[in-house]
Enzyme design. Structure first.
Site, PDB file in Angstrom:
ATOM      1  N   GLU A 159      40.801  38.347  37.765  1.00 59.73           N
ATOM      2  CA  GLU A 159      41.762  37.650  36.901  1.00 59.73           C
ATOM      3  C   GLU A 159      42.148  36.278  37.390  1.00 59.73           C
ATOM      4  O   GLU A 159      43.298  36.047  37.802  1.00 59.73           O
ATOM      5  CB  GLU A 159      43.026  38.509  36.729  1.00 59.73           C
ATOM      6  CG  GLU A 159      42.747  39.837  36.085  1.00 59.73           C
ATOM      7  CD  GLU A 159      44.007  40.535  35.584  1.00 59.73           C
ATOM      8  OE1 GLU A 159      45.110  40.039  35.849  1.00 59.73           O
ATOM      9  OE2 GLU A 159      43.867  41.570  34.919  1.00 59.73           O
ATOM     10  N   GLU A 337      39.255  47.081  34.242  1.00 55.03           N
ATOM     11  CA  GLU A 337      40.601  47.650  34.298  1.00 55.03           C
ATOM     12  C   GLU A 337      41.054  48.007  32.895  1.00 55.03           C
ATOM     13  O   GLU A 337      40.771  47.272  31.949  1.00 55.03           O
ATOM     14  CB  GLU A 337      41.641  46.650  34.851  1.00 55.03           C
ATOM     15  CG  GLU A 337      41.598  46.490  36.341  1.00 55.03           C
ATOM     16  CD  GLU A 337      42.617  45.470  36.858  1.00 55.03           C
ATOM     17  OE1 GLU A 337      43.683  45.299  36.232  1.00 55.03           O
ATOM     18  OE2 GLU A 337      42.330  44.849  37.887  1.00 55.03           O
TER      19      GLU A 337
HETATM   20  C1  GCO Z   1      46.074  42.820  36.914  1.00 52.30           C
HETATM   21  C2  GCO Z   1      45.611  43.256  38.197  1.00 52.30           C
HETATM   22  C3  GCO Z   1      46.172  44.555  38.667  1.00 52.30           C
HETATM   23  C4  GCO Z   1      47.470  44.999  38.056  1.00 52.30           C
HETATM   24  C5  GCO Z   1      47.290  45.696  36.737  1.00 52.30           C
HETATM   25  C6  GCO Z   1      48.554  46.170  36.101  1.00 52.30           C
HETATM   26  O1  GCO Z   1      45.361  43.033  35.969  1.00 52.30           O
HETATM   27  O2  GCO Z   1      47.167  42.268  36.816  1.00 52.30           O
HETATM   28  O3  GCO Z   1      44.248  43.229  38.314  1.00 52.30           O
HETATM   29  O4  GCO Z   1      46.303  44.255  40.003  1.00 52.30           O
HETATM   30  O5  GCO Z   1      48.127  45.853  38.902  1.00 52.30           O
HETATM   31  O6  GCO Z   1      46.668  44.853  35.837  1.00 52.30           O
HETATM   32  O7  GCO Z   1      49.408  45.106  35.822  1.00 52.30           O
END
Ligand code: GCO
Length: 432
Positions: A159, A337
């Protein structure tokens, strides 16, 4: 069509969020170890889930659930506690973790940078300073030398929009800087670091690598599925400046070798050549659609369920993210994710009845299946997260895990949703 036989059903974590052991075995502090008062309720990530000491138990739980893959990040401060200094103990931790995964038949998916910049690198200027590019490449080289005999999947960054925009423009994430000019420099350095790292991994990895990065996807669900509706949605998904910035800001230079409107004056032709080093896949982190931010017409958030962080639950956004990425970039997609926060508790019966996450899994995986059924190459699905963990500035309140963690005792409890996910994996996504 449906899911391929070797579809990677897994779960994800990140070093700073789960490992703990923040000052053990030669690790130096990261910018998140030094976040101080910025964390909710005076909490910190120093112990987190103690995954550093409990990884064997954690891998055993992954095996019990039948996971095929585990996406984790390597901690740069553990590998290089000082500039130019390699910490053998840090390397050993990841080698041991990978051995354990190998024994359990679980594919390691390695994120090289998930926001935990070593404090020394921050003190030298961090991402806005040009020296960061070589510092990052030195680190990547060490990791690739040490792990690429057994790692095939690499993600250069997690990200970028978050650790560039939130960290250097909005000042809401470590290192909490609010300076638009510094932010634009950080953006250019991150993009160049990405392209150079892809080349380095490709040229030096022992096992033929599959290289990508994980994007915070901002997705607009089309109002209608006719040509006009689809074009309007794609335009909004990639070019709108919402939240942390657009998808195209990062992905157009990386995957198309083109500057997006926002980077036009920042990246030279020479830069774009370096940045657009060919990748093998793109990772998408998907949580909620951008519709409520961009255009509320025909999108009634009142009717939709929400997570404890007030994020709208609308499974359709996973299909649309995958399809829109595929249509614009023509790269196989990995869901790196997808998940939700819930105030889960272990009940008197010793179980965690997280019905809402079960429904979430059902809806999002059904949506992903639509993409796979239509023949879009989807490589895998990594649920966020394998276990409850340190949610950055929000501390330990929001629980995203498939596995519940009692932070006082470090006891792990497999949640009901995880048992449901295990059954989905068993049928390779056929039985939802
Ligand atoms: C993000 C990160 C994660 C977070 C998850 C929940 O996407 O912000 O990769 O580290 O913990 O997304 O917010």
């Amino acid at each position: 069509m449906s899911f391929s036989k070797d579809f990677l059903w897994g779960a994800a974590s990140a070093a700073a969020q789960v490992e703990g052991a923040w000052n053990e075995d030669g690790k130096c502090p990261s910018i998140w170890d030094a976040a101080g008062d910025h964390i909710q309720g005076g909490q910190d990530c120093h112990r987190a889930c103690d995954h550093y000491h409990r990884y064997k138990e954690d891998v055993a739980l992954m095996k019990e659930l039948g996971l095929k893959s585990y996406r984790f990040s390597v901690s740069w401060p553990r590998i290089m506690p000082e500039k130019g200094v390699v910490n053998q103990k840090g390397i050993e931790f990841y080698q041991n973790l990978i051995s354990e995964l190998e024994k359990a038949g679980i594919e390691p998916l390695v994120t090289l940078y998930h926001w935990d910049l070593p404090l020394w690198a921050h003190e030298e200027g961090g991402w806005p300073a040009p020296g960061i590019i070589d510092a990052y490449l030195d680190y990547v080289k060490v990791v690739v030398d040490a792990l690429s005999d057994r790692v095939q999947y690499w993600m250069t960054f997690n990200e970028p929009s978050v650790f560039i925009m939130l960290s250097y423009a909005l000042g809401s994430f470590a290192p909490f800087i609010s300076d638009p000019q510094a932010c634009m420099k950080a953006l250019r350095h991150m993009l160049l670091s990405h392209g150079k790292a892809v080349k380095l991994i490709r040229e030096t990895a022992k096992k033929t690598p599959k290289i990508g990065l994980a994007m915070a996807a901002t997705t607009y669900i089309p109002r209608s599925e006719d040509a006009a509706g689809l074009a309007d949605a794609a335009e909004k998904s990639f070019l709108s400046q919402v939240g942390e910035g657009s998808n195209a800001l990062y992905m157009d230079p990386i995957a198309l070798g083109k500057a997006s409107p926002m980077t036009a004056g920042i990246l030279s032709e020479e830069d774009l050549k370096i940045i657009s080093e060919p990748m093998d896949f793109v990772g998408v982190n998907v949580y909620q659609p951008s519709n409520p931010l961009l255009d509320k017409e025909g999108y009634d958030t009142e009717k939709l369920p929400k997570t404890m962080l007030d994020w709208v639950i609308d499974g359709r956004c996973l299909y649309w993210t995958i399809r829109q990425y595929w249509e614009r970039y023509h790269l196989p997609v990995m869901v790196t994710e997808n998940g939700m926060a819930n105030p889960d508790e272990v009940g008197e019966d010793g179980h965690v009845h997280d019905e809402i996450r079960r429904t979430f899994l059902h809806d999002f995986i059904a949506s992903m299946k639509r993409a796979a059924d239509e023949g879009i190459p989807v490589l895998g699905y990594q649920h966020w997260s394998i276990m409850d963990n340190f949610e950055w500035c929000s501390g330990y309140g929001p629980r995203f895990g498939l596995i519940h963690v009692d932070y006082d005792t470090q006891k792990r409890t497999i949640k009901d949703s995880a048992r449901y996910y295990a059954r989905i994996i068993e049928s390779n996504g056929e039985k939802l």
